[in-house]
Design an enzyme around this catalytic site. Structure first.
Site, PDB file in Angstrom:
ATOM      1  N   LYS A  80       0.815  -1.217   0.000  1.00  0.00           N
ATOM      2  CA  LYS A  80       0.000   0.000   0.000  1.00  0.00           C
ATOM      3  C   LYS A  80       0.847   1.266   0.000  1.00  0.00           C
ATOM      4  O   LYS A  80       1.826   1.367   0.737  1.00  0.00           O
ATOM      5  CB  LYS A  80      -0.889   0.032   1.250  1.00  0.00           C
ATOM      6  CG  LYS A  80      -2.052  -0.953   1.231  1.00  0.00           C
ATOM      7  CD  LYS A  80      -2.889  -0.776   2.480  1.00  0.00           C
ATOM      8  CE  LYS A  80      -3.843  -1.913   2.731  1.00  0.00           C
ATOM      9  NZ  LYS A  80      -4.921  -2.030   1.739  1.00  0.00           N
ATOM     10  N   GLY A 152     -10.930  -2.619   8.729  1.00  0.00           N
ATOM     11  CA  GLY A 152     -10.568  -2.809  10.129  1.00  0.00           C
ATOM     12  C   GLY A 152     -11.741  -2.829  11.089  1.00  0.00           C
ATOM     13  O   GLY A 152     -11.556  -2.732  12.290  1.00  0.00           O
ATOM     14  N   ARG A 164     -23.279  -2.810  -3.975  1.00  0.00           N
ATOM     15  CA  ARG A 164     -24.644  -2.655  -4.507  1.00  0.00           C
ATOM     16  C   ARG A 164     -24.799  -1.321  -5.238  1.00  0.00           C
ATOM     17  O   ARG A 164     -25.430  -1.251  -6.293  1.00  0.00           O
ATOM     18  CB  ARG A 164     -25.665  -2.724  -3.370  1.00  0.00           C
ATOM     19  CG  ARG A 164     -26.023  -4.131  -2.972  1.00  0.00           C
ATOM     20  CD  ARG A 164     -27.346  -4.131  -2.229  1.00  0.00           C
ATOM     21  NE  ARG A 164     -27.723  -5.444  -1.765  1.00  0.00           N
ATOM     22  CZ  ARG A 164     -28.373  -6.331  -2.516  1.00  0.00           C
ATOM     23  NH1 ARG A 164     -28.697  -6.053  -3.763  1.00  0.00           N
ATOM     24  NH2 ARG A 164     -28.693  -7.502  -2.002  1.00  0.00           N
ATOM     25  N   GLY A 213     -13.971  -5.020   5.636  1.00  0.00           N
ATOM     26  CA  GLY A 213     -14.958  -5.545   6.588  1.00  0.00           C
ATOM     27  C   GLY A 213     -15.270  -7.016   6.443  1.00  0.00           C
ATOM     28  O   GLY A 213     -16.126  -7.537   7.158  1.00  0.00           O
ATOM     29  N   GLY A 234      -8.496  -8.235   5.086  1.00  0.00           N
ATOM     30  CA  GLY A 234      -7.482  -7.467   5.796  1.00  0.00           C
ATOM     31  C   GLY A 234      -7.253  -8.042   7.168  1.00  0.00           C
ATOM     32  O   GLY A 234      -6.569  -9.042   7.346  1.00  0.00           O
ATOM     33  N   SER A 235      -7.880  -7.426   8.155  1.00  0.00           N
ATOM     34  CA  SER A 235      -7.654  -7.818   9.535  1.00  0.00           C
ATOM     35  C   SER A 235      -8.276  -9.181   9.846  1.00  0.00           C
ATOM     36  O   SER A 235      -7.870  -9.847  10.788  1.00  0.00           O
ATOM     37  CB  SER A 235      -8.262  -6.760  10.457  1.00  0.00           C
ATOM     38  OG  SER A 235      -8.037  -5.464   9.912  1.00  0.00           O
TER      39      SER A 235
END
Lengths: 293, 201
Positions: A80, A152, A164, A213, A234-235
């Protein structure tokens, strides 16, 4: 022989389709991700939930971490750079990373301009929460998109909203008459030419992954069901109780997103997923998705 | 003969599946995606697409595709592997103990050109196809060594990038990423030949 053409850069993202790209913070995690079937890893100093907890300015990872990860895996390595941080991106390119994520997870370096991604040999992925953002990023040279979601948080609601919205806007543009496209281009803040392309083809010219998410195998499958080409986690993985098992489960659920019995099977005894955050509890200044424009 | 319909599957565990489906249809074949082993039944040919070979190989093992695709191949049904698909088909993979399908008599090297910044496109002459094909190489593998039964169809800088061994066809580039579907036509031709041969036999 031509390198860095848009076909070569977009094609690289096509090869990631149906796959899971996992955030990793060191060589050991990268090996776990590869062994679990990740199609690429994102080398980071801290995962988004830790960045959120730590506060302050989040920057490009220490090049040592990126190089260590590149050394131990044979799958592509992404990293990143801050939004608008041309030099961080050039540094990552010089290290030989395979893809750069110009990411709102890091603190933006420029509040007006994103990086001119056309001039780079290596491709970029960027986040978008609506069609206007998506097409502006493509105009700047992004070769891959992902939803912003709310990184996160372990809460899928924002990624769902963005996926959407983008797909709904594409359907709308497809159905507009040609003379209506001029006003729509102005509304979305994009050029007429890129909008015409959407109108004609009814789809984005680059792949669009889900991100921000994803915390469970069912979350990953939901995003595929909604039309994502693949998933960034991610997390979710390395903040869970059993990262190895968790990573494998997310890979399988992404491939077989419409096989609910299989998703039930891989979801058994996974242990606790990362602790989630209700989006409404976030102060406006804590919302990463509002970074970038 | 050329009007005979053939049904070709694209292994859809991960990778550039929709591009292959589109190219196969343009090459006059009926194309379907294959996610479960039972979907191999009734197919005349199979494409193993580009993607990440480690991911595709793992999922093939997990869902029983290794055995089933070997049986598919033993019956003489043509298989076409592009990029990751080439690696999955190879008998030997450099620096790796275990091959995936291990069907084609060749030794291959993964990421042989280097990283993404070394990816490129070029015009590539291919034996059996009249004009050069626009070939897109993305973190592409190379064929390092071949067995006796393998015919090399294309080389780039003297390295082997397209080859055929009987009913098996491989390319280290991505014919599915362009609008040029002549290599898919070539493969569809192999499948038609198999199907008419099988009907006679």
């Amino acid at each position: 022989m031509e390198a860095g053409t848009s076909r070569v850069k977009r094609g690289m993202a096509e090869m990631q389709k149906g796959g899971v790209i996992m955030d990793v913070m060191n060589a050991e995690q990268a090996k776990i991700a590869e062994a679990a079937g990740a199609t690429a890893v994102m080398a980071l100093e801290r995962v988004p939930s830790d960045i959120r907890a730590a506060g302050g300015v989040a920057r490009m990872a220490d090049p040592t971490i990126v190089e260590e990860v590149m050394k131990v895996v044979s799958i592509p390595v992404m990293a990143k750079a801050r939004i608008g941080h041309y030099v961080e991106a050039k540094v990552l390119e010089s290290l030989g990373v395979d893809y750069i994520d110009e990411s709102e997870v890091l603190t933006p370096a420029d509040e007006v301009f994103h990086i001119d991604k056309q001039e780079f040999t290596i491709p970029f992925v960027c986040g978008a929460k609506d069609l206007g953002e998506a097409l502006r990023r493509i105009g700047e040279g992004a070769s891959m998109l992902r939803t912003k979601g709310e990184p996160g948080t372990g809460n899928i609601v924002e990624a769902v909203r963005h996926m959407r919205l983008i797909n709904g806007q594409i359907r709308r543009v497809k159905n507009l008459s040609k003379d209506e496209l001029y006003a729509e281009a102005k509304n979305l803040g994009v050029s007429y030419e890129v909008l015409l392309d959407i109108h004609q083809h009814g789809k984005l010219p680059v792949v669009n992954f889900a991100a921000g998410g994803v915390a469970t195998p069912a979350d990953a499958a939901l995003m595929m069901h909604l039309g994502a080409d693949g998933v960034f986690v991610g997390s979710g993985i390395f903040k869970s109780d059993n990262p190895e098992k968790f990573a494998r489960a997310i890979v399988e659920a992404t491939t077989h997103y419409d096989d609910y019995r299989l998703i039930a099977e891989v979801s058994k005894n996974l242990g606790a997923p990362m602790k989630g955050i209700d989006i409404k509890q976030l102060a406006p200044s804590e919302r990463m998705q509002d970074r970038g424009w | 003969m050329t009007n005979q319909t053939v049904k070709i599957g694209v292994l859809a565990l991960q990778g550039a599946v929709s591009e292959h489906l589109r190219s196969l249809e343009r090459a006059g074949a009926e194309a379907v995606s294959v996610k479960r082993t039972e979907q191999l039944d009734g197919l005349d040919g199979l494409v193993i697409p580009g993607g990440e070979s480690t991911t595709i190989g793992k999922l093939m093992r997990k869902y029983g595709f290794i055995e089933r695709v070997r049986e598919f191949s033993e019956a003489g049904r043509p298989i076409f592997g592009t990029c990751a698909g080439l690696i999955v088909l190879a008998k030997e993979i450099e620096g790796q103990e275990e091959p995936h399908l291990g069907l084609m008599d060749m030794k291959v090297a993964r990421n042989a050109f280097g990283r993404q910044r070394e990816s490129f496109e070029t015009d590539l002459p291919i034996k059996g196809i009249e004009q050069p094909v626009r070939a897109v190489f993305i973190r592409a593998p190379l064929i390092r060594e071949i067995g006796e039964g393998v015919e090399v169809l294309a080389t780039y800088n003297e390295e082997m990038v397209t080859a055929r061994e009987g009913h098996l066809l491989v390319s280290s580039f991505h014919p599915e990423l362009t609008d040029d579907y002549r290599l898919h036509e070539y493969f569809a031709g192999m499948v038609r030949e198999f199907k008419s041969g099988a009907a006679k036999g």
